[in-house]
Design an enzyme around this catalytic site. Structure first.
Site, PDB file in Angstrom:
ATOM      1  N   GLU A 137      -1.302  -5.581   8.618  1.00  0.00           N
ATOM      2  CA  GLU A 137      -0.534  -4.989   9.710  1.00  0.00           C
ATOM      3  C   GLU A 137      -1.204  -5.251  11.059  1.00  0.00           C
ATOM      4  O   GLU A 137      -2.440  -5.260  11.141  1.00  0.00           O
ATOM      5  CB  GLU A 137      -0.423  -3.467   9.506  1.00  0.00           C
ATOM      6  CG  GLU A 137       0.336  -3.078   8.245  1.00  0.00           C
ATOM      7  CD  GLU A 137       0.465  -1.573   8.065  1.00  0.00           C
ATOM      8  OE1 GLU A 137       0.077  -0.806   8.984  1.00  0.00           O
ATOM      9  OE2 GLU A 137       0.950  -1.161   6.993  1.00  0.00           O
ATOM     10  N   LYS A 157      -0.916  -9.549   2.827  1.00  0.00           N
ATOM     11  CA  LYS A 157      -0.213  -9.055   4.015  1.00  0.00           C
ATOM     12  C   LYS A 157      -1.158  -8.133   4.766  1.00  0.00           C
ATOM     13  O   LYS A 157      -1.959  -7.420   4.145  1.00  0.00           O
ATOM     14  CB  LYS A 157       1.059  -8.295   3.606  1.00  0.00           C
ATOM     15  CG  LYS A 157       1.800  -7.689   4.797  1.00  0.00           C
ATOM     16  CD  LYS A 157       3.165  -7.136   4.409  1.00  0.00           C
ATOM     17  CE  LYS A 157       3.142  -5.723   3.897  1.00  0.00           C
ATOM     18  NZ  LYS A 157       2.587  -4.727   4.839  1.00  0.00           N
ATOM     19  N   ASP A 199       0.840  -1.210   0.000  1.00  0.00           N
ATOM     20  CA  ASP A 199       0.000   0.000   0.000  1.00  0.00           C
ATOM     21  C   ASP A 199       0.872   1.256   0.000  1.00  0.00           C
ATOM     22  O   ASP A 199       0.357   2.375  -0.112  1.00  0.00           O
ATOM     23  CB  ASP A 199      -1.014  -0.012   1.156  1.00  0.00           C
ATOM     24  CG  ASP A 199      -0.358   0.049   2.524  1.00  0.00           C
ATOM     25  OD1 ASP A 199       0.877  -0.047   2.615  1.00  0.00           O
ATOM     26  OD2 ASP A 199      -1.106   0.186   3.520  1.00  0.00           O
ATOM     27  N   SER A 200       2.199   1.083   0.078  1.00  0.00           N
ATOM     28  CA  SER A 200       3.121   2.214  -0.121  1.00  0.00           C
ATOM     29  C   SER A 200       2.887   2.847  -1.490  1.00  0.00           C
ATOM     30  O   SER A 200       3.294   3.986  -1.721  1.00  0.00           O
ATOM     31  CB  SER A 200       4.573   1.746   0.000  1.00  0.00           C
ATOM     32  OG  SER A 200       4.804   0.599  -0.803  1.00  0.00           O
ATOM     33  N   GLU A 242       9.242  -4.016  10.780  1.00  0.00           N
ATOM     34  CA  GLU A 242       9.619  -2.701  10.241  1.00  0.00           C
ATOM     35  C   GLU A 242      10.103  -1.770  11.348  1.00  0.00           C
ATOM     36  O   GLU A 242       9.411  -1.579  12.365  1.00  0.00           O
ATOM     37  CB  GLU A 242       8.426  -2.066   9.492  1.00  0.00           C
ATOM     38  CG  GLU A 242       8.789  -0.697   8.909  1.00  0.00           C
ATOM     39  CD  GLU A 242       7.821  -0.184   7.855  1.00  0.00           C
ATOM     40  OE1 GLU A 242       6.899  -0.921   7.465  1.00  0.00           O
ATOM     41  OE2 GLU A 242       8.007   0.979   7.429  1.00  0.00           O
ATOM     42  N   ASP A 250      -1.146  -6.310  -0.473  1.00  0.00           N
ATOM     43  CA  ASP A 250      -1.199  -5.651   0.838  1.00  0.00           C
ATOM     44  C   ASP A 250      -2.623  -5.172   1.118  1.00  0.00           C
ATOM     45  O   ASP A 250      -3.155  -4.342   0.354  1.00  0.00           O
ATOM     46  CB  ASP A 250      -0.245  -4.447   0.784  1.00  0.00           C
ATOM     47  CG  ASP A 250       0.336  -4.090   2.126  1.00  0.00           C
ATOM     48  OD1 ASP A 250       0.067  -4.811   3.103  1.00  0.00           O
ATOM     49  OD2 ASP A 250       1.082  -3.086   2.173  1.00  0.00           O
TER      50      ASP A 250
HETATM   51  O1  KIV Z   1       3.506  -1.135   1.689  1.00  0.00           O
HETATM   52  C1  KIV Z   1       4.685  -1.521   1.699  1.00  0.00           C
HETATM   53  O2  KIV Z   1       5.459  -1.298   0.757  1.00  0.00           O
HETATM   54  C2  KIV Z   1       5.140  -2.267   2.863  1.00  0.00           C
HETATM   55  C3  KIV Z   1       6.610  -2.557   2.968  1.00  0.00           C
HETATM   56  C4  KIV Z   1       7.330  -1.351   3.392  1.00  0.00           C
HETATM   57  C5  KIV Z   1       6.873  -3.720   3.851  1.00  0.00           C
HETATM   58  O3  KIV Z   1       4.373  -2.597   3.698  1.00  0.00           O
END
Ligand code: KIV
Length: 294
Positions: free
Chosen positions: A118, A116, A47-48, A185, A86
């Site tokens: 969090e 993934k 989600d970055s 992280e 994500d």
């Molecule tokens: O969203 C992302 O790119 C991440 C990584 C920094 C692990 O969660």
């Protein structure tokens, strides 16, 4: 020859053999092709992308639809790397059934292999429900950017003994809930190393030192393509932002000075057809040039 597809079992074997796991983000077709060709083990459609591709100031506004749009483009590159989608903010926090459905969309609609999410112990029932649905889950603890406001900023996590112990307990809870790997992280290196040594599943570090089973970076940070800021834990392997500016400036100069396009970029015409066309053109006089107003 195509590489053998990386699976969650490959990652487990890497941990057992103490072979470092490589993970990188990708958000579109050409970068997915390139990072897969480079031989990375895991591609994270993180989600970055909200920050480095869509220009949001943090990851909170990212929607499921935006994530799926990018995940589908990555999957079209048909990578051998394990593909992880994500789950964005509010796609899994409010409701268990919604969390399972959204996780399922990454596999069913976007061709991802895993998801993934969090969070620590508070996420155990969500992880269990998603894993029960047959979807592999990667955990993510330490600095969890979706909890930016609760954490009070992008800060190092697990600084005190008590906080470090809580991170270890979170990691153990995620492993017991069925995660196949965990991202750590921005935690102190000794804490990440201690967690890694106490887990059967692999850890993937970002700003967590060299004691993890693998490493992950955001592609745009590594390539120097995101110039708003660069976290201290990033190693920049290129400066593509500068390279893009340089290339586009050169293109503009070439166009303005009539150096581009050259004969090698243009298409000619059969001479007889051209002669016939020129005769036809006599019926279409060019307009008289408009005089510039003073
Ligand atoms: O969203 C992302 O790119 C991440 C990584 C920094 C692990 O969660």
């Amino acid at each position: 020859m195509a590489r053998k597809k990386v699976t969650i079992h490959t990652l487990q074997a890497r941990k057992a053999a103490r072979e470092p796991i490589t993970m990188i983000t990708a958000y579109d077709y050409p970068t997915a092709l390139a990072v897969d060709q480079a031989g990375v083990d895991v591609i994270l459609v993180g989600d970055s992308l909200g920050m480095v591709v869509l220009g949001y100031s943090n990851t909170l506004p990212v929607t499921m639809e935006e994530m799926l749009h990018h995940a589908k483009a990555v999957a079209r590159a048909n990578p051998s790397a394990l593909l992880v989608g994500d789950l964005p903010f509010m796609a899994y926090q409010a409701d268990l059934a919604e969390a399972v459905r959204n996780a399922g969309r990454f596999l069913k609609e976007a061709g991802m292999d895993a998801v993934k999410l969090e969070g620590g112990q508070e996420m155990v029932s969500t992880i269990e429900a998603i894993v029960r649905a047959g979807i592999p889950v990667m955990g993510h603890i330490g600095l969890t950017p979706q909890s930016l406001h609760k954490l009070g900023g992008y800060r190092l996590q697990g600084r005190t003994a008590v906080d470090a112990r809580r991170l270890l307990e979170d990691a153990l809870a995620l492993e017991a809930a069925g995660c196949f790997a965990i991202v750590l992280e921005m935690v102190p290196e000794p804490v990440a190393t201690a967690i890694t040594q106490r887990l059967r599943i692999p850890t993937i570090g970002i700003g967590a030192g060299s004691g993890c089973d693998g490493q992950v970076l955001v592609l745009h940070d590594l390539l120097g393509l995101f110039d708003r800021f660069t976290p201290r834990f990033v190693k920049k392997y290129a400066d593509l932002h500068r390279e893009i500016v340089r290339a586009v400036q050169a293109y503009c100069e070439d166009v303005r000075s009539h150096r581009f396009p050259g004969p090698e970029h243009a298409f000619s015409m059969d001479p007889e057809e051209l002669a016939a066309f020129q005769v036809m053109l006599e019926a279409f006089p060019a307009p008289t040039p408009v005089e510039e107003s003073k």
